[in-house]
Write an enzyme that holds these catalytic residues in place. Sequence first.
Site, mmCIF file in Angstrom:
data_model
loop_
_atom_site.group_PDB
_atom_site.id
_atom_site.type_symbol
_atom_site.label_atom_id
_atom_site.label_comp_id
_atom_site.label_asym_id
_atom_site.label_seq_id
_atom_site.Cartn_x
_atom_site.Cartn_y
_atom_site.Cartn_z
ATOM 1 C CG HIS A 67 -0.183 -0.332 2.524
ATOM 2 N ND1 HIS A 67 -0.086 -1.544 2.935
ATOM 3 C CD2 HIS A 67 0.245 0.376 3.278
ATOM 4 C CE1 HIS A 67 0.339 -1.450 3.943
ATOM 5 N NE2 HIS A 67 0.744 -0.411 4.420
ATOM 6 C CB CYS A 179 1.432 -0.734 11.422
ATOM 7 S SG CYS A 179 0.283 -0.325 10.462
#
Length: 654
Positions: A67, A179
């Site tokens: 991503h 994250c």
Amino acid sequence: MRIADLLSPGAIKIGGAPKDKADTIDQLVELMVGQGNINDPEAYKAAVLTREAEMSTGVENGVAIPHGKSDGVSKPGLAAMTIPAGVDYESLDGEPTTLLFLIAAPNTEDNVHLQVLASLSQLLVDEGLCDKLRAAKTADEFLGILTEAEGAQYAAAEEKEREIAQQAGKFDVLAITACPTGIAHTYMAAESLEQKAAEMGVSIKVETQGSGGAKNIITAEDVKGAKGVIIAADKNVDLARFAGKPVYSTNVTKGIQEPEMLINKVLNGEAPVYEGTGAAAPAEDTGDGIGHEIYKHLMNGVSHMLPFVIGGGIITALAFLVDMGAAGTAAYGSSTVVAKFIKTIGEEAFGLMLPILAGYIAMSIADRPGLAPGFVAGVFAKAGYSLGFVQASVAGDAEAAAAACVSGGFIAALFAGFAAGYFMRWFEKVCEKLPKSLEGIKPILLYPLVGVFVMGAVMFLLNPIFGAINTGLNNFLNGLGGANIVILGAVVGGMMSIDFGGPFNKASYVFSTGLLADATLGSTGQVVMGACMAGGMVPPLIIALSTMIAKNKWSKADRDAGLVNWIMGLSFISEGAIPFAAADPGHVIPSCVVGSAVAGALSAMFGCYSPAPHGGAWVIAVIGNPVMWFVALAAGTVVGALILSAWKKPLDEQ
């Protein structure tokens, strides 16, 4: 917004066969471009590769979710691929990857796509669903399976919300997952923990701290009734609300791969009690060695320091720019009211560099109790206070008192930060033995009182040593001339190209800004800074020039991206070379290192200097000997580009 809003059959490739990770990303980006989601493919691809450099998005069960969030994305989108034979995607479990989803996120504040991305991440924890997707024969079948699963997920989520509302304060275990990007791993870890807890008959509430903000937030009532807390995160998480609770801290990967182990750590009483002041004790099995720990603490200090360095440094440089009429005089930079005004702002901001560095290193080690002792120790390191200063001040000898203050500079600030952090971590453990009745006064009285006093005393005693070291280093650097300063310029320039924003690059930049901040070095520190900045500008420029002069060795997409690298290089953004280095490190990195070393060496040899720590070509007005600095920059670019262009194989041979 749902998955069907972002993923169309045209963006799904069934039965792909990429040759490696780089080729996989290229094919997925092409699918995304075909759907009209991308306005700048190379900028978006660079964002994806930058994210991969932090940690592979290939997780377990053959799944990967690369991503990127970038200005190159015009609207949110998804692309997907099944790879029957699998591909080596450098997954966290070391297994081949067979199912991939690529996420495109625009660089906007609304983050409307994040709920869909969270849903996707949670869905892919289900191995049965992944197997169905791999078995799909057509893109329409693939999308149908995914849409049906998402519908069921929404229904389950509504039921889950009702259950959570009813269970408030009755959870066995609490958890937080996070994250660095807050897009994929955050939600996958949450889903993995929730599924395993359900299998074990354990009630759990997981707060996700994603890029769209915290969701499913843990309340004070939840904390009161829980047996303990799991922190599965790769970024800092505020733990103040968990004071007095067992807290087990590890990385987000463990949350995805070993949820049962984490839950058992809490249930079996193996998690240390968090006292409400220091950092939670890390898990024994995170895999982080002492070197990584020290680097992490150092980078926390550096990341907080850089805004002061860059903002203060460039503002100070502007003072010289507006005071050009006094160039060559002792008052240069302060001869007018406007110049003095600007310079004062810049110098005061820049002067906070060392205290901020020391304070945030200490805070990274010992959490909030480390900040005040670290900051004060950094102030003392900068000022150079010593017992000689005290004695001379008491005797009324102002001249001797001033002479006794010899700054330890950057070296002393580093020591101050680490010493304050580890001292406070030790002191917190000592305070664990105090009566519970004193718990409330620890953070507001004991920690700042003892920490500030001890670190102030330590720096009073040790500053003469660091001052002597710093003076010796300064004398050595000021004495450099000819070949010596050229070698130093080559080293700091070359290091900027070893990892393009990584530890070597940061080490070179921090070293150079440290010399720039030391007023006793004068022009020598500015010469090193000029060489460092030239070296950091060269890598993207090498790529840009090579794509122009060796068109048969670069794809059209690479050549288009080369145009962007001209701007990135001139702006001192070394990271522009990352996508090209990731695709062909064996040729790109050595060529860039040589080119950057040449630029740094020539800049130093010509005596070019920069009072500004950042800005690239846009601060040329304050660069000393600007014409020759551009010559050095051009020479490094040409040398590196010629090496790369001659070395790299033509496209049809690759």
